[in-house]
Each structure stands twice: as structure tokens, then as C-alpha cells.
Design a protein around this motif. Structure first.
Motif, PDB file in Angstrom:
ATOM      1  N   PHE A 107     -37.590  46.184 -32.683  1.00  0.00           N
ATOM      2  CA  PHE A 107     -36.488  45.220 -32.620  1.00  0.00           C
ATOM      3  C   PHE A 107     -36.526  44.640 -31.221  1.00  0.00           C
ATOM      4  N   CYS A 108     -37.378  43.662 -31.035  1.00  0.00           N
ATOM      5  CA  CYS A 108     -37.740  43.277 -29.675  1.00  0.00           C
ATOM      6  C   CYS A 108     -37.472  41.813 -29.388  1.00  0.00           C
ATOM      7  N   ASN A 109     -36.227  41.447 -29.401  1.00  0.00           N
ATOM      8  CA  ASN A 109     -35.823  40.122 -28.953  1.00  0.00           C
ATOM      9  C   ASN A 109     -35.057  40.261 -27.650  1.00  0.00           C
ATOM     10  N   LEU A 110     -34.938  39.159 -26.931  1.00  0.00           N
ATOM     11  CA  LEU A 110     -34.278  39.194 -25.627  1.00  0.00           C
ATOM     12  C   LEU A 110     -32.792  39.467 -25.737  1.00  0.00           C
ATOM     13  N   SER A 111     -32.223  39.298 -26.898  1.00  0.00           N
ATOM     14  CA  SER A 111     -30.827  39.645 -27.097  1.00  0.00           C
ATOM     15  C   SER A 111     -30.599  39.794 -28.578  1.00  0.00           C
ATOM     16  N   ASN A 112     -29.380  40.101 -28.950  1.00  0.00           N
ATOM     17  CA  ASN A 112     -29.082  40.365 -30.359  1.00  0.00           C
ATOM     18  C   ASN A 112     -28.858  39.052 -31.101  1.00  0.00           C
ATOM     19  N   GLY A 113     -29.887  38.194 -31.101  1.00  0.00           N
ATOM     20  CA  GLY A 113     -29.816  36.980 -31.878  1.00  0.00           C
ATOM     21  C   GLY A 113     -29.387  35.758 -31.090  1.00  0.00           C
ATOM     22  N   TYR A 114     -29.487  34.621 -31.703  1.00  0.00           N
ATOM     23  CA  TYR A 114     -29.309  33.342 -31.020  1.00  0.00           C
ATOM     24  C   TYR A 114     -27.843  32.939 -30.902  1.00  0.00           C
ATOM     25  N   PHE A 115     -27.078  33.094 -31.955  1.00  0.00           N
ATOM     26  CA  PHE A 115     -25.644  32.846 -31.822  1.00  0.00           C
ATOM     27  C   PHE A 115     -25.028  33.830 -30.839  1.00  0.00           C
ATOM     28  N   MET A 116     -25.436  35.095 -30.939  1.00  0.00           N
ATOM     29  CA  MET A 116     -24.840  36.108 -30.080  1.00  0.00           C
ATOM     30  C   MET A 116     -25.180  35.889 -28.610  1.00  0.00           C
ATOM     31  N   ILE A 117     -26.418  35.518 -28.314  1.00  0.00           N
ATOM     32  CA  ILE A 117     -26.749  35.319 -26.900  1.00  0.00           C
ATOM     33  C   ILE A 117     -25.981  34.132 -26.342  1.00  0.00           C
ATOM     34  N   LEU A 118     -25.716  33.126 -27.178  1.00  0.00           N
ATOM     35  CA  LEU A 118     -24.893  32.001 -26.732  1.00  0.00           C
ATOM     36  C   LEU A 118     -23.486  32.481 -26.373  1.00  0.00           C
ATOM     37  N   THR A 119     -22.924  33.393 -27.175  1.00  0.00           N
ATOM     38  CA  THR A 119     -21.595  33.933 -26.853  1.00  0.00           C
ATOM     39  C   THR A 119     -21.650  34.837 -25.622  1.00  0.00           C
ATOM     40  N   TYR A 120     -22.769  35.518 -25.395  1.00  0.00           N
ATOM     41  CA  TYR A 120     -22.900  36.318 -24.181  1.00  0.00           C
ATOM     42  C   TYR A 120     -22.858  35.421 -22.949  1.00  0.00           C
ATOM     43  N   PHE A 121     -23.508  34.280 -23.039  1.00  0.00           N
ATOM     44  CA  PHE A 121     -23.530  33.360 -21.910  1.00  0.00           C
ATOM     45  C   PHE A 121     -22.174  32.690 -21.684  1.00  0.00           C
ATOM     46  N   MET A 122     -21.476  32.321 -22.786  1.00  0.00           N
ATOM     47  CA  MET A 122     -20.332  31.410 -22.683  1.00  0.00           C
ATOM     48  C   MET A 122     -19.021  31.970 -23.192  1.00  0.00           C
ATOM     49  N   GLY A 123     -19.042  33.067 -23.940  1.00  0.00           N
ATOM     50  CA  GLY A 123     -17.857  33.513 -24.656  1.00  0.00           C
ATOM     51  C   GLY A 123     -17.783  32.812 -26.014  1.00  0.00           C
ATOM     52  N   PHE A 124     -17.060  33.401 -26.956  1.00  0.00           N
ATOM     53  CA  PHE A 124     -17.007  32.853 -28.310  1.00  0.00           C
ATOM     54  C   PHE A 124     -16.405  31.452 -28.337  1.00  0.00           C
ATOM     55  N   ASP A 125     -15.283  31.256 -27.667  1.00  0.00           N
ATOM     56  CA  ASP A 125     -14.621  29.957 -27.739  1.00  0.00           C
ATOM     57  C   ASP A 125     -15.525  28.838 -27.245  1.00  0.00           C
ATOM     58  N   ASN A 126     -16.063  29.002 -26.050  1.00  0.00           N
ATOM     59  CA  ASN A 126     -16.903  27.956 -25.481  1.00  0.00           C
ATOM     60  C   ASN A 126     -18.199  27.776 -26.265  1.00  0.00           C
ATOM     61  N   ALA A 127     -18.734  28.864 -26.799  1.00  0.00           N
ATOM     62  CA  ALA A 127     -19.959  28.758 -27.601  1.00  0.00           C
ATOM     63  C   ALA A 127     -19.721  27.916 -28.847  1.00  0.00           C
ATOM     64  N   LEU A 128     -18.612  28.160 -29.527  1.00  0.00           N
ATOM     65  CA  LEU A 128     -18.318  27.394 -30.738  1.00  0.00           C
ATOM     66  C   LEU A 128     -18.014  25.933 -30.414  1.00  0.00           C
ATOM     67  N   VAL A 129     -17.330  25.689 -29.304  1.00  0.00           N
ATOM     68  CA  VAL A 129     -17.080  24.307 -28.881  1.00  0.00           C
ATOM     69  C   VAL A 129     -18.407  23.612 -28.577  1.00  0.00           C
ATOM     70  N   ALA A 130     -19.320  24.318 -27.899  1.00  0.00           N
ATOM     71  CA  ALA A 130     -20.615  23.737 -27.569  1.00  0.00           C
ATOM     72  C   ALA A 130     -21.399  23.391 -28.834  1.00  0.00           C
ATOM     73  N   CYS A 131     -21.366  24.289 -29.819  1.00  0.00           N
ATOM     74  CA  CYS A 131     -22.079  24.021 -31.075  1.00  0.00           C
ATOM     75  C   CYS A 131     -21.519  22.781 -31.764  1.00  0.00           C
ATOM     76  N   SER A 132     -20.233  22.570 -31.638  1.00  0.00           N
ATOM     77  CA  SER A 132     -19.593  21.435 -32.287  1.00  0.00           C
ATOM     78  C   SER A 132     -19.785  20.140 -31.514  1.00  0.00           C
ATOM     79  N   GLU A 133     -19.647  20.199 -30.168  1.00  0.00           N
ATOM     80  CA  GLU A 133     -19.636  18.980 -29.371  1.00  0.00           C
ATOM     81  C   GLU A 133     -20.993  18.613 -28.767  1.00  0.00           C
ATOM     82  N   GLU A 134     -21.839  19.611 -28.524  1.00  0.00           N
ATOM     83  CA  GLU A 134     -23.136  19.349 -27.884  1.00  0.00           C
ATOM     84  C   GLU A 134     -24.246  20.106 -28.620  1.00  0.00           C
ATOM     85  N   PRO A 135     -24.412  19.849 -29.914  1.00  0.00           N
ATOM     86  CA  PRO A 135     -25.389  20.638 -30.682  1.00  0.00           C
ATOM     87  C   PRO A 135     -26.817  20.486 -30.175  1.00  0.00           C
TER      88      PRO A 135
END
Length: 335
Positions: free
Chosen positions: A118-146
Motif C-alpha cells: 500500500f505504497c502511495n504518498l498519502s491515503n488517496g487523492y481526495f484525502m491528501i487534498l484535505t490534509y493540505f487544506m482541511g475539508f472545507d477549503n478542499a471542497l470549495v477548491a474542488c467546486s471553484e477551482e477544479p
């Protein structure tokens, strides 16, 4: 009397063959991780650590009941359009001697133990985005700056493919896992359209590498993942875990897809079995009901681990009931 090794019995399940018994809590898994600089640190940190910083600079803390989480409020990326200034390629990726580390890791490898990578740099792509930004900002980013989100995640994908190619070549795992938690217990975090636009193409590239190497592939996704199951089936994934029954109609999903993907886990880790007021016989009945519903036809493994503090006496007692009941019935379905 069993004639197969535990490893071969488990591989039969993943391959869609009928095993001798239900695989599950008896399956030893070996995941050599001394190349942890690009694998283990994003998940668990150095052994015994309660706080650490991952390869991208995200601070993590250990939550005893559930595992590592990003340190609350300490996110490293506020504006997705600035990700190129913040998120850098970890230098360790250019320093790993894959041949040497794999030789050390595999020197004492037990051939009867399932080799699971199980050798990825983090636990998946959505999850690493939340690690970087938090859930709220990650979801806003997906919506406003896909498009910016896709650029960042393709940057991560390129590194994951590099790691995966080397890991498969040098470690030769029996099963290679990837995960991304895009759902909570009751519903997905993201819309169907957002999944298809941002995440599905990236997941598909991840699994293309694994399947072209003729390696069995597993996908981890907690929560109400059922609506997305057809996509990982189409990607050639061989097993889905933990396949939680809450808000996933597992019997219906298995009836539709069980000839192409295995259902692994299938027991609610924080459901009634973990409640202190649930009596022993009811907990044991849940084990039997799970196996009765999903074991026929194969493509099923059982994992009855429940959440809670690791050394909590009540949790350990319930864990014992579950394992004891599973051990008493696991041979009765395929013989």
C-alpha cells in the motif's frame, strides 16, 4: 481438513475462485515498509510518535482511538492557486535505493504470508487534498477551482506511479492496495459529477499501472461508497474494503458485482457490536448474519475489528466474541 495455505486461500478469494474457508481475521499480511520515507510516514509516523510532520510538511497527531489525523487548524495550503509555491516533490524520492531496500526487506520474507503493498504518498487523492487544506477549503477548491485541483492531484499521481512502478518491480507484491475516503458514513463527500471530473481519471491511472503489471488490486474506501463501486469494478479492482454495511446495501451490491470484485470486511466497526449495551449473543449473531448474507459464492472475506481504545477491556472482550464466533463458522460455507 484444510489443504491450502492461508495465503493461497486468500488469493483464491481475490481471484474469484471458491476458497476452502472464509478468509479474514486469520490472514497474516506482510507489507515491507522500510522504504517508509515514501510510505509509512504519511500514515503512521515514526514508531511510537504522537506528533510528526509528513513529507509535504503537514503536521500530524496520533488519535489513539482512530489513528493519525492532520493537526487541527494547522493546514499548509489556504489558496489552491498557490499550491505550486507550497507543495514540492519530496527529496527522498530521488534518494531511495530500491534494490538495496527491497533486498533487506525481503531477506526474511515468509513465502506463506500474503505480500500486500500500500505504497502511495498519502491515503488517496481526495484525502491528501484535505490534509493540505482541511475539508472545507478542499471542497470549495474542488467546486471553484477544479482545474487547479486536477493539476495538483496529477502532480501527486506522477509520484505515486513512480513509487508504484518501483514497488511492484522490486517487491513483487501479491496484492497492491490503494485507497481514498470520498464518503462518510451516510453519504459521499463529493457529487457524482465532481467524482467523474476530478477523481475517476486519476484513480483509473493508478489502477492501470497495477493491472498492467498483472498484480491483484484492492481499494479502500470507508463510508457510503456504493454509488461509486461500478467505477472501480470497471477499473479491474479485485477487492473493496472495508465494505461497511451502514448505508451500503452489501447483499444487493454483491448480487450485482460479486462475480467481478471481492467484498472484504463487511462488518460495522463502530456499529452495535461496539456498543457496551449490546449483549454477547447479539454480537455473535451479527457475525453469523454477515457471513450468511455474503459468503455464498465466494468473493468475501470477513474482518470484524471494531473501533475504540486499543487496550479498552470492553472492546477487547467484544473483539474476542467476534473472533471466536468467526473461527467457529468460517469452515462451514464451502465444504
Amino acid at each position: 481438513m484444510a489443504t491450502l495455505s492461508i495465503k493461497e486461500n486468500t488469493l483464491r478469494m481475490y481471484r474469484g475462485e471458491i476458497p476452502e474457508w472464509i478468509p479474514g481475521m486469520d490472514t497474516p499480511v506482510g507489507a515491507p515498509m522500510s522504504m517508509c520515507a515514501c510510505s509509512a510516514l504519511p500514515f503512521g509516523g515514526p514508531p511510537g510518535s504522537m506528533e510528526w510532520v509528513d513529507l509535504f510538511g503537514v503536521p500530524f497527531v496520533m488519535e489513539p482511538a482512530s489513528g493519525p489525523i492532520p493537526k487541527p487548524g494547522a493546514f499548509i495550503l489556504e489558496d489552491i492557486t498557490k499550491w505550486r509555491d507550497i507543495i514540492k516533490r519530496p527529496a527522498i524520492l530521488d534518494e531511495i535505493d530500491w534494490e538495496l531496500t527491497s533486498q533487506k526487506d525481503l531477506a526474511d520474507r515468509d513465502p506463506d504470508v500474503l505480500a500486500n503493498g500500500f505504497c502511495n504518498l498519502s491515503n488517496g487523492y481526495f484525502m491528501i487534498l484535505t490534509y493540505f487544506m482541511g475539508f472545507d477549503n478542499a471542497l470549495v477548491a474542488c467546486s471553484e477551482e477544479p482545474e487547479e485541483v486536477k493539476d495538483l492531484l496529477h502532480f501527486i499521481l506522477d509520484m505515486n506511479l513512480e513509487i508504484g512502478k518501483n514497488f511492484i518491480h522490486y517487491y513483487k507484491p501479491d496484492v497492491y492496495g490503494f485507497g481514498d475516503d470520498i464518503a462518510h458514513e451516510r453519504a459521499p463527500f463529493i457529487s457524482h459529477e465532481m467524482f467523474l471530473d476530478i477523481f475517476e481519471p486519476i484513480w483509473r491511472e493508478n489502477y492501470k499501472l497495477i493491472k498492467e503489471a498483472d498484480v491483484l488490486a484492492t481499494h479502500h474506501n470507508c463510508g457510503a461508497f456504493g454509488p461509486f463501486l461500478p467505477y472501480i469494478v470497471d477499473m479491474g479492482v479485485d477487492g473493496w474494503n472495508p465494505a461497511q454495511p451502514t448505508h451500503n446495501n452489501l447483499p444487493a451490491l454483491k448480487a450485482e458485482f460479486g462475480d467481478r470484485i471481492s467484498f472484504n470486511g463487511c462488518f460495522e466497526s463502530n456499529g452495535p457490536a461496539s456498543w457496551p449495551e449490546t449483549p454477547e449473543e447479539a454480537v455473535r449473531a451479527m457475525v453469523r448474519e454477515t457471513c450468511d448474507a455474503l459468503a455464498p459464492g465466494g468473493r468475501f472475506s470477513f474482518s470484524g475489528y471494531i473501533l475504540g481504545l486499543p487496550d479498552d477491556p470492553a472492546r477487547l472482550e467484544r473483539q474476542g466474541w467476534i473472533k471466536d464466533e468467526f473461527d467457529s463458522i468460517k469452515y462451514s460455507y464451502y465444504n
